[in-house]
Design an enzyme around this catalytic site. Sequence first.
Site, short mmCIF file in Angstrom:
data_model
loop_
_atom_site.label_atom_id
_atom_site.label_comp_id
_atom_site.label_asym_id
_atom_site.label_seq_id
_atom_site.Cartn_x
_atom_site.Cartn_y
_atom_site.Cartn_z
N SER A 123 46.95 40.08 49.47
CA SER A 123 48.00 40.02 50.30
C SER A 123 49.62 39.57 49.96
CB SER A 123 47.37 38.12 50.16
OG SER A 123 46.05 38.14 50.19
N1 SAH Z 1 43.06 38.49 46.05
C1 SAH Z 1 42.70 40.01 46.18
C2 SAH Z 1 43.08 40.24 47.94
C3 SAH Z 1 41.60 40.00 48.39
S1 SAH Z 1 40.95 41.35 49.75
C4 SAH Z 1 43.83 39.90 45.92
O1 SAH Z 1 44.87 39.65 45.36
O2 SAH Z 1 43.96 41.96 45.57
C5 SAH Z 1 39.35 40.68 49.74
C6 SAH Z 1 38.36 40.47 49.34
O3 SAH Z 1 37.17 39.50 48.89
C7 SAH Z 1 37.97 42.08 49.07
O4 SAH Z 1 38.20 42.90 47.89
C8 SAH Z 1 36.59 41.94 49.71
O5 SAH Z 1 35.95 42.75 49.30
C9 SAH Z 1 36.29 40.76 49.11
N2 SAH Z 1 35.07 39.79 49.46
C10 SAH Z 1 34.42 39.69 50.05
N3 SAH Z 1 33.69 39.20 50.48
C11 SAH Z 1 32.97 38.11 49.38
C12 SAH Z 1 32.39 37.83 48.83
N4 SAH Z 1 30.51 37.31 49.10
N5 SAH Z 1 32.19 37.62 47.47
C13 SAH Z 1 33.46 38.28 46.79
N6 SAH Z 1 34.57 38.97 47.06
C14 SAH Z 1 34.40 39.05 48.27
#
Ligand code: SAH
Length: 237
Positions: A85
Amino acid sequence: MHPFIVLFIDLFFIMTGLNSQHMQDQFREQRDRMVELQILRRGITDASVLDAMRSVPRHEFVPAHFMDQAYGDHPLPIGEGQTISQPYIVALMTGVLELGPGDRVLEIGTGSGYQAAVLAEICDSVFSIELVPSLGRRARRVLGKLGYENVVVKIGDGYRGWPEKAPFDAIIVTCAPEDVPEPLEAQLTEGGKMVIPVGGTYTQELILLTRENGRLEEKDLIPVRFVPMKNADGGNY
Ligand code: SAH
């Protein structure tokens, strides 16, 4: 070994050492500027959030070829179609949770591990769940290398939360479901807060939920765009 070769080897290590110190200083400057221009100026003044954003080396969490853009005012790709993000969004989401040093936090969507590191600077422990195994493993490695011993990364579907570790003082969701997952609501302590983007694939609202007298108070924050929350079969929640 010939003394000349020894000298050469020493010089090599001194130079690379200096170079990496120089790079660390440059990244620190970029980080200070990021906090000043992107975060403070947009009205986030919570000292613990600002300190955390000044401390966490964001460049360590992005792919090597994006390192020079790590402190830019935008999200970046981290592989597997996912993104880290924008710094401002990380600061905003962290700030609204009003975390204290003793708090235990659940994160859904570890991604690069950056948000988890920011949380770990402020609170007692972070439990983070990532659906994509390669991302979860990489985040674990980076967090370990940087010494964040108070972060635990689990690989799996975060929709159901982490009942064995519940309840949590705060929950932060960094992927977007269409509705707030009920299991997550149930894992929040009294007085606890959850920040979560809710909506369809292209537009979502970032909302803040606070558990008060067993009920959840809801506050809309800003429109955002996160990647969708997926289930293990690749469908969207
Ligand atoms: N917080 C992260 C950004 C996350 S992007 C950072 O600081 O880099 C969103 C993430 O959510 C992705 O890596 C994706 O694979 C994950 N995601 C999507 N659906 C999910 C689920 N059901 N459970 C856990 N993670 C999930």
